[in-house]
Structure formats: structure tokens, C-alpha cells
Design a protein around this motif. Structure first.
Motif, short mmCIF file in Angstrom:
data_model
loop_
_atom_site.label_atom_id
_atom_site.label_comp_id
_atom_site.label_asym_id
_atom_site.label_seq_id
_atom_site.Cartn_x
_atom_site.Cartn_y
_atom_site.Cartn_z
N VAL A 1 -7.95 -4.87 5.28
CA VAL A 1 -7.46 -3.52 5.05
C VAL A 1 -7.94 -3.10 3.67
O VAL A 1 -7.73 -3.80 2.69
CB VAL A 1 -5.91 -3.45 5.11
CG1 VAL A 1 -5.42 -2.06 4.74
CG2 VAL A 1 -5.40 -3.83 6.48
N ILE A 2 -8.63 -1.97 3.62
CA ILE A 2 -9.07 -1.40 2.35
C ILE A 2 -8.30 -0.10 2.14
O ILE A 2 -8.25 0.74 3.03
CB ILE A 2 -10.58 -1.13 2.35
CG1 ILE A 2 -11.34 -2.44 2.51
CG2 ILE A 2 -11.00 -0.42 1.07
CD1 ILE A 2 -12.83 -2.27 2.61
N LEU B 1 -5.01 6.71 1.82
CA LEU B 1 -5.83 6.38 2.99
C LEU B 1 -6.06 4.88 3.05
O LEU B 1 -6.23 4.22 2.02
CB LEU B 1 -7.18 7.09 2.92
CG LEU B 1 -7.17 8.61 2.97
CD1 LEU B 1 -8.57 9.14 2.71
CD2 LEU B 1 -6.66 9.09 4.30
N ALA B 2 -6.11 4.38 4.27
CA ALA B 2 -6.42 2.96 4.47
C ALA B 2 -7.42 2.84 5.61
O ALA B 2 -7.35 3.56 6.60
CB ALA B 2 -5.15 2.17 4.79
N THR C 1 -2.67 -2.18 -5.23
CA THR C 1 -3.31 -1.79 -3.98
C THR C 1 -3.59 -3.00 -3.10
O THR C 1 -3.50 -2.92 -1.88
CB THR C 1 -4.61 -1.00 -4.22
OG1 THR C 1 -5.48 -1.77 -5.04
CG2 THR C 1 -4.35 0.34 -4.85
N GLU C 2 -3.91 -4.14 -3.70
CA GLU C 2 -4.11 -5.36 -2.92
C GLU C 2 -2.82 -5.79 -2.23
O GLU C 2 -2.83 -6.18 -1.06
CB GLU C 2 -4.62 -6.48 -3.81
CG GLU C 2 -6.05 -6.31 -4.23
CD GLU C 2 -6.54 -7.42 -5.15
OE1 GLU C 2 -5.88 -8.48 -5.23
OE2 GLU C 2 -7.58 -7.22 -5.79
N ILE D 1 0.40 -3.93 4.62
CA ILE D 1 -0.01 -3.14 5.78
C ILE D 1 -0.64 -4.06 6.83
O ILE D 1 -0.33 -3.95 8.02
CB ILE D 1 -1.00 -2.04 5.36
CG1 ILE D 1 -0.27 -0.96 4.56
CG2 ILE D 1 -1.70 -1.42 6.57
CD1 ILE D 1 -1.19 0.05 3.91
N LYS D 2 -1.50 -4.97 6.39
CA LYS D 2 -2.15 -5.91 7.30
C LYS D 2 -1.11 -6.75 8.05
O LYS D 2 -1.18 -6.91 9.27
CB LYS D 2 -3.09 -6.80 6.50
CG LYS D 2 -3.84 -7.81 7.31
CD LYS D 2 -4.77 -8.61 6.41
CE LYS D 2 -5.38 -9.77 7.12
NZ LYS D 2 -6.24 -10.57 6.24
#
Length: 71
Positions: free
Chosen positions: A38-39, A46-47, A5-6, A12-13
Motif C-alpha cells: 500500500v502506497i 489517497l492510497a 504514512t508507513e 490499511i493493508k
């Protein structure tokens, strides 16, 4: 967050920063807009994206309205 996920959040970032630097340069009064964090949920559905505004001439709420109107 797990390593996966990281990595997805960092990708995405990076992609959003690249796209935003091109698309948001046309909008006046925003200044420099960057993505600070970004989480992403563990299931990757979902982000949540956190933005920074540097040198903006208008309140943050107005800047967000302009960005949302650009969609």
C-alpha cells in the motif's frame, strides 16, 4: 515515506486483508488474493493498493472485474 504514512499504510493493508479474506471467499475462481503493498500520499488522502493473485483460474483483468463488482 514518513513513519506516520508507513504506519497508516500498514494498518490499511492489515484491515483490507482481513476484510478481503472474508468477502472474497464467496467469489469463485479468484484463488488467494493478498495485498502486497500500500502506497499512501503524504497528506493521507489517497492510497494505491497492489494485489497478488495466487492460484487464480482466470486472467488478472477478469479477477479485478469480479472484485470491483463486489463493492
Amino acid at each position: 515515506m514518513s513513519i506516520r504514512t508507513e504506519k497508516v499504510a500498514e494498518e490499511i493493508k492489515h484491515k483490507l486483508n482481513t476484510a478481503m479474506s472474508k468477502d472474497l471467499s464467496e467469489i469463485g475462481g479468484l484463488g488467494l488474493v493478498t495485498i502486497s503493498k500500500v502506497i499512501i500520499t503524504p497528506d493521507l488522502k489517497l492510497a494505491k493498493v497492489y494485489l497478488n493473485f495466487l492460484g487464480n483460474k482466470e486472467p488478472v483483468e477478469k479477477c479485478l472485474e469480479k472484485i470491483n463488482g463486489k463493492k
